[in-house]
Design a protein around this motif. Sequence first.
Motif, PDB file in Angstrom:
ATOM      1  N   ASN A  40       0.822  -1.261  -0.047  1.00  0.00           N
ATOM      2  CA  ASN A  40      -0.126  -0.031  -0.003  1.00  0.00           C
ATOM      3  C   ASN A  40       0.728   1.285  -0.048  1.00  0.00           C
ATOM      4  N   SER A  41       1.951   1.152   0.492  1.00  0.00           N
ATOM      5  CA  SER A  41       2.886   2.358   0.604  1.00  0.00           C
ATOM      6  C   SER A  41       3.477   2.644  -0.936  1.00  0.00           C
ATOM      7  N   ILE A  42       3.394   1.700  -1.879  1.00  0.00           N
ATOM      8  CA  ILE A  42       3.905   1.940  -3.174  1.00  0.00           C
ATOM      9  C   ILE A  42       2.552   2.315  -4.037  1.00  0.00           C
ATOM     10  N   LEU A  43       1.575   1.726  -4.107  1.00  0.00           N
ATOM     11  CA  LEU A  43       0.447   1.947  -4.961  1.00  0.00           C
ATOM     12  C   LEU A  43       0.016   3.140  -5.008  1.00  0.00           C
ATOM     13  N   SER A  44      -0.580   3.621  -6.114  1.00  0.00           N
ATOM     14  CA  SER A  44      -1.160   4.888  -6.261  1.00  0.00           C
ATOM     15  C   SER A  44      -2.652   4.777  -5.540  1.00  0.00           C
ATOM     16  N   GLU A  45      -2.805   5.991  -4.796  1.00  0.00           N
ATOM     17  CA  GLU A  45      -4.160   6.123  -4.102  1.00  0.00           C
ATOM     18  C   GLU A  45      -5.232   6.518  -5.098  1.00  0.00           C
ATOM     19  N   ASP A  46      -4.843   7.077  -5.955  1.00  0.00           N
ATOM     20  CA  ASP A  46      -5.956   7.570  -6.809  1.00  0.00           C
ATOM     21  C   ASP A  46      -6.377   6.941  -8.072  1.00  0.00           C
ATOM     22  N   ASP A  47      -5.663   5.425  -8.168  1.00  0.00           N
ATOM     23  CA  ASP A  47      -6.237   4.808  -9.344  1.00  0.00           C
ATOM     24  C   ASP A  47      -7.439   4.270  -9.284  1.00  0.00           C
ATOM     25  N   PRO A  48      -8.102   4.406 -10.466  1.00  0.00           N
ATOM     26  CA  PRO A  48      -9.644   4.120 -10.328  1.00  0.00           C
ATOM     27  C   PRO A  48      -9.769   2.611 -10.181  1.00  0.00           C
ATOM     28  N   TYR A  49      -9.035   1.652 -10.433  1.00  0.00           N
ATOM     29  CA  TYR A  49      -9.142   0.284 -10.245  1.00  0.00           C
ATOM     30  C   TYR A  49      -8.997   0.043  -8.689  1.00  0.00           C
ATOM     31  N   ARG A  50      -8.426   0.857  -7.905  1.00  0.00           N
ATOM     32  CA  ARG A  50      -8.176   0.330  -6.444  1.00  0.00           C
ATOM     33  C   ARG A  50      -9.617   0.144  -5.792  1.00  0.00           C
ATOM     34  N   GLU A  51     -10.581   1.062  -5.949  1.00  0.00           N
ATOM     35  CA  GLU A  51     -11.845   0.954  -5.334  1.00  0.00           C
ATOM     36  C   GLU A  51     -12.595  -0.854  -5.824  1.00  0.00           C
ATOM     37  N   GLU A  52     -12.196  -1.029  -7.252  1.00  0.00           N
ATOM     38  CA  GLU A  52     -12.658  -2.353  -7.611  1.00  0.00           C
ATOM     39  C   GLU A  52     -11.871  -3.475  -6.907  1.00  0.00           C
ATOM     40  N   VAL A  53     -10.794  -3.230  -6.768  1.00  0.00           N
ATOM     41  CA  VAL A  53      -9.764  -4.404  -6.064  1.00  0.00           C
ATOM     42  C   VAL A  53     -10.146  -4.487  -4.567  1.00  0.00           C
ATOM     43  N   GLU A  54     -10.732  -3.247  -3.688  1.00  0.00           N
ATOM     44  CA  GLU A  54     -10.876  -3.513  -2.528  1.00  0.00           C
ATOM     45  C   GLU A  54     -12.513  -4.154  -2.339  1.00  0.00           C
ATOM     46  N   GLN A  55     -13.197  -3.792  -3.477  1.00  0.00           N
ATOM     47  CA  GLN A  55     -14.663  -4.494  -3.501  1.00  0.00           C
ATOM     48  C   GLN A  55     -14.462  -5.884  -3.816  1.00  0.00           C
ATOM     49  N   ALA A  56     -13.509  -6.422  -4.575  1.00  0.00           N
ATOM     50  CA  ALA A  56     -13.362  -7.878  -4.876  1.00  0.00           C
ATOM     51  C   ALA A  56     -12.796  -8.336  -3.568  1.00  0.00           C
ATOM     52  N   ARG A  57     -12.027  -7.770  -2.942  1.00  0.00           N
ATOM     53  CA  ARG A  57     -11.215  -8.221  -1.597  1.00  0.00           C
ATOM     54  C   ARG A  57     -12.387  -8.522  -0.668  1.00  0.00           C
ATOM     55  N   ARG A  58     -13.439  -7.560  -0.451  1.00  0.00           N
ATOM     56  CA  ARG A  58     -14.294  -7.900   0.388  1.00  0.00           C
ATOM     57  C   ARG A  58     -15.286  -9.318  -0.064  1.00  0.00           C
ATOM     58  N   ASP A  59     -15.509  -9.191  -1.358  1.00  0.00           N
ATOM     59  CA  ASP A  59     -16.437 -10.427  -1.619  1.00  0.00           C
ATOM     60  C   ASP A  59     -15.666 -11.853  -1.723  1.00  0.00           C
ATOM     61  N   PHE A  60     -14.377 -11.627  -1.813  1.00  0.00           N
ATOM     62  CA  PHE A  60     -13.416 -12.736  -1.849  1.00  0.00           C
ATOM     63  C   PHE A  60     -12.116 -12.401  -0.998  1.00  0.00           C
ATOM     64  N   PRO A  61     -12.458 -12.604   0.349  1.00  0.00           N
ATOM     65  CA  PRO A  61     -11.245 -12.193   1.164  1.00  0.00           C
ATOM     66  C   PRO A  61      -9.934 -13.074   0.704  1.00  0.00           C
ATOM     67  N   PRO A  62      -8.844 -12.327   0.549  1.00  0.00           N
ATOM     68  CA  PRO A  62      -7.688 -12.918  -0.008  1.00  0.00           C
ATOM     69  C   PRO A  62      -7.089 -14.032   0.741  1.00  0.00           C
ATOM     70  N   SER A  63      -6.912 -15.065   0.296  1.00  0.00           N
ATOM     71  CA  SER A  63      -6.126 -16.171   1.325  1.00  0.00           C
ATOM     72  C   SER A  63      -4.679 -15.649   1.677  1.00  0.00           C
ATOM     73  N   THR A  64      -4.494 -15.825   2.864  1.00  0.00           N
ATOM     74  CA  THR A  64      -3.115 -15.568   3.306  1.00  0.00           C
ATOM     75  C   THR A  64      -2.370 -17.046   3.587  1.00  0.00           C
TER      76      THR A  64
END
Length: 771
Positions: A40-64
């Motif tokens: 998160n300290s590298i990625l751009s905070e304003d990328d429009p895809y970032r919200e999509e990724v966060e939504q997908a992670r809520r739907d599919f919690p990433p396996s650790t």
Amino acid sequence: MQSLIAQLIDKRYVLAFTSVILGAFVTWGMTHTRLEATYNSILSEDDPYREEVEQARRDFPPSTSVLFAFQTPGDVFRFDALRAMDALTNRYTEIESAISVGSLMNRRLNATDAEQFDRDYLLPELDTLTEGDLTSIREIALNDTDLTKSLLSPEGDMALAVVKYKASADDQTTRLRIAETVVALRDSLREAYPDVSIYILGGVLFELDSYKAQIKDSQYLFPLVIGISILLLWFCLRSLVYALCLFVVSFATIGLTIGTFGWAQIALNQISSLGPLVVLVIAIADGIHLVSVYVQGLHDKLNKHEAMRRSLTINLQPITLATVTTAMGFLSLNYCSSPGIYGFGNIVAIGVVWAYVLTLTMLPALILLVPVKSIPKPLGIRGLIAQVADLVARRGTALLWGGAALIVLTLALLPLNKVDFNRYSFVDKDSDFHHVMKALAEKIGNDQSLVYSISSGEYYGITQPDFLAQVDQFSLWLEDQPEASFVTSYTDYLRNRNKAEHDDDAAWDKLPDDQLQVIDYLVGYQLIQEIEPNLEPIFNADYSAIRLMIGTSNLSNLELINFNDRIDHWIAANVRSDYKVMHGDNSILFARLDRSITVELMTGFTLSFILITLTLLIGLKSVRYGLLSIMPNLFPATIVFGFWGLFMGELSPYILMLFSISIGLVVDDSVHILSKYISARREGSSPENAVQYSLDKAGSAITITTLSLAVGTFILVFSNTFHFQNVALLLTPIIVVALLLDLLFLPPLLVKYDNWLERGTRAMARANPAG
């Protein structure tokens, strides 16, 4: 200004005491600082895809999970390699919070192979096997395409094992502790099986590597910079006491800088953690100007107070201008949406301001406490500056045109550079992480992946025939794309299950058309997942969305973006508008950093350059000299980047921040040269004499500060990350080239310009004597 200088000298002890008290409180904030080493300290905070990724992670919690890679010179189907994997299977619970392990040792056979070989698993008990059995097992494994796309290389020389864990808390302390237990288990396995190469890979391990790299840089680079800089200052100032005074102020500046970040609860990251190193050398640079002119005053038989008064009179304006312009250069990094970059800019800008405050409030008090019974000898660099002044006087024209030719040539070379970004450039190239990623690309071919979340928009919508047909069409199209090494989709599971339910009849290798049958298959998958926790979730909890993954390998960022764009165009043309397709991971976000950060950095640089130039116009109270300052401030970077394009040609977008950083650093030298030149000219000196005066008063100081800056930045070559090594290789020559332009190009430029202007003025006066 003289009134302010008088206050700085007369009330120096009060100011110093106040600085100490305030500094102690602010520095206490260092106890609240923390290091952030995640993506998160590298990625751009304003990328429009970032919200999509966060939504997908809520739907599919990433396996650790973490990955263990086993490599052998031949293939892994030998007893020592298999025993190493078996040991991991038996000992995986030594990893904190581990819940399951998946490897060749517990790999289930498909229904056909299970019936043919009369067993459920690929590998029976190792003690029951012979060398001949291993040959047969190897053949079965290499013929399993699902296996060779995930856990086994097609040549059989590398096998992977996945250990899943469920952390008790999502904080850095817990993640680092888990990573350390993974490393401990790896080291134990390496010791027990020395003939097998064992490596580890995972998000927590990336974080641990980044964290350790930051700690190593702090532990080794700082002492190295400090030791070398003290020796350098001792040599140049010919006084250990003065050198130590400068370091007291510099250390206090670092404490105030980090303490400010601590009180603000801002974490240091992979880039900003090296900000204090830059602050150190900037603080030294401010102090050197004050001390060098002070020592010159002592040699001119002035007493301590008079020498300090002269030093402050000469340096207050240029130090103030340099502080403002340097802070502007670093604050311009806030135009970038990457926390790593703007965090670095902010911490250095804060440090620059604190350095200015302490240089004026603490340093005079310390210097005036030093006895002057034995005045240090003239600066060791003054002989060199005298030679430079003589060269400028004799060969000024040649230096001017030679510098201009170099500038034009390197400007023409700039287009040879191309921007590319490697997300793993913050990791030690000798680490397991770097090795395994390279091996995945070369051996298995799935070092990259694109993940998509496809939502039907309704409860149990993924069981609808129309939705199934759309997903299947999408999956089949993806499989035909040359960039895709494999596609994992839940429609594949449905077809395979449908076929298995009908005695593996090829005619049933199709999607079931009965919705209740689909639901039955999906519930069955959930039951299997409870038994086999290594299975990834392919649909969300309310059966409204599915997860689809595309494996890729060896794609450049541009190729990955182009592939994603082609996918997006296909989706827009073929997928119903009520089915929402979202990006489900950070792969494209990392790839798009090239484009977004480059634009943001160049925008910020342009604005800062304009503001810095305007500040110099106002501060120097001269339009023409403010405009002339552009050349030694802008062109050092273009010269170095031009040669970089000729010999290297590849730039990380993070390295592009050097444009803003470099102008913030190098403007200090030109300000001191110009301010002293202008002062001499206003007192009636000719251009030639004014240049000699400016070189005499500022030349030694800016040479010493450049040496300090160059040493501080060059030491980044010994950093634990390739990224910072590249920064050192570019920033160090930029600083040196800036000094050369300020000493050898700017003085003849000033002489030529002012003489030309005066000749024009005299010619106009002769042509119009009445006026």
